[in-house]
Structure formats: structure tokens, C-alpha cells
Design an enzyme around this catalytic site. Sequence first.
Site, short mmCIF file in Angstrom:
data_model
loop_
_atom_site.label_atom_id
_atom_site.label_comp_id
_atom_site.label_asym_id
_atom_site.label_seq_id
_atom_site.Cartn_x
_atom_site.Cartn_y
_atom_site.Cartn_z
CB VAL A 201 -6.52 2.62 -1.08
CG1 VAL A 201 -5.20 2.09 -0.82
CG2 VAL A 201 -7.70 1.78 -0.95
CE LYS A 202 -0.40 7.89 4.10
NZ LYS A 202 -0.11 8.60 5.41
CB THR A 203 -0.71 2.91 -1.57
OG1 THR A 203 0.26 1.62 -1.78
CG2 THR A 203 -0.74 3.56 -3.13
#
Length: 295
Positions: A201-203
Amino acid sequence: MPDIDGLLEARNFTGDQTSTGGFHVKGANAQDWGLQNRLSRIFRPSTGRTVMLAFDHGYFVGPMAGLERLDRDIAPLAPQADAIMMTRGALRTSIPSDTDAAVVLRASGGPSILRELSDEHIALDIEDAIRLNAAALAIQVFIGGEHESRSVANLARLVDVGQRYGIAVLGVTAVGKEMARDARYFRLATRICAEMGAHIVKTYYVADGFETVTASCPVPIIVAGGKKVPELEALTLAYRSIQEGAAGVDMGRNIWQSEHPAAMLAAVRAVVHDGAKPEEAYELYQERAAAGAAS
């Protein structure tokens, strides 16, 4: 349907995630060999971390500053990154096929910057991803956005096909102008991506409570670089992200909009893989920049 009015505020985020099998990528111990192998191309086995170079921005904003000439400005940087994130068009036209960087392909798209950005669809066929030797597929998820349900469904469909062929899926938590940008929102958005099957996940980093975001997400989180800021500030962002549980960074503008992109990429690598503090990495940036200017 659960009664959301009675939900208690989550607070117990301490302790390491239980792990079995000893694989170096969080949450991937039970994955098949091929998917683990692709994850190992993204996350360096010696550190479990990654420096990803993102230059997929053109798929909705066109040729922005720093991305006018992908062949001239981006291709020379690719060998210094663990992974590169771009569209299939950019990969085929502008990146040499002998690159060692893991390929992360943008798999969603549709609207331009002139329209509602959450109105995305899956825009890549799995057979083309296989032809391009992709290690992962990236897709935006708009939690709280106008087309939230469709974006979550897009993620789920991509995970299904990714699992079938052993290709990882990177869920990108898109943040619109009207969406919250705090730890509570990012805990929600990242957890939904992971629960739907995303392998990464990229955040975004937040100064207050980011460690709860990484702790509550059962897969690796990598941090977006965001808008261009001074080099020391960007290196501090990378350092704090890693210290608070991120497994890497995915930087774009803070590298290729830097006055010395190669020097900046080297400094980010020092933070992520060598544990350099921001001031140490900034000194490295200045040394590399001076050497490059002299040559």
C-alpha cells in the site's frame, strides 16, 4: 450490517506483527514462489525496504516540469532505484530493457486533471503486464471519493488476476482535495486496501500518529513523496517514515524536480537502506551534487 455508531476508537497498535516463514516482506509469507520472487525484486532482501522512483504522473497531468523528456531525464535515474513506477507507454518508449529495477506498472486510469479523478477504471490487461515483466501493478483507491465503490472493486478485480499470475498489486490511497489527511483516515484507507488483497500500500506520511497507520496495515506501506519541497525536508520525511514503520518511499517530484536528481536519489537510498539521518543524507546530496556539477 454492523452498527457503526457503536464503534470504539482503535488504540492498541503496539507490538510486532506475528510472522511465519521468515520472508522479508510483511504479510507475504503465505504467497506463492513467483509472487514472493517479484516482491523480492521490489523490496531489497537485505533490508526489507525499497526506494521506488515514480514517474507515472503524465497519465493524468501530461508533461509536467521534470517529465518533459522521459528518455533524457528519467531513464538515467532508473538504475539507481529498486523499483520504477510508470505507465506501460512510458516503459516501452523511454526505459531501456536492460534495466535491473523492478517494474511497477500503473494499471488504472481514465480521467485527466480536467475531470473528476476518482472516475477511474482498470486500464491494463494482465497479458500485457506479463509481457512487460511487471513485478507489481499499481491502482488508485479513492476512499471517501465520489467513485469509492468502483475503485475498491477495481482493486479487488486486479488482486484476483494478480494472484492468478503471481504479480503483486500496489494499492495507492488517493487523496482528493476534500478528503481528510490524518492518521485516522489513512488507517481506514490503507487497511481497506490490505483487506481487499493488496500486497503493498502506498500512502502519505502524517506527523501525528503515522506509526499507527503502519502498525495496523498487515502489508508493507511505502510513503509517497508528494509535492516538491526542499531536499532536507524531503529527506526528513523519508527518515521519519522509515523510523515509524514504513517499508520504503515512492518519490517522484522530490527527485526529478530536484536541481540534482541523481544526487537526491542517492541521498534517499542512504536514508532508506543505510539508516542515514536526514542531515547526513543531505551532506551526501551536496557532495554528489558538487561532484556532478564539476564533471
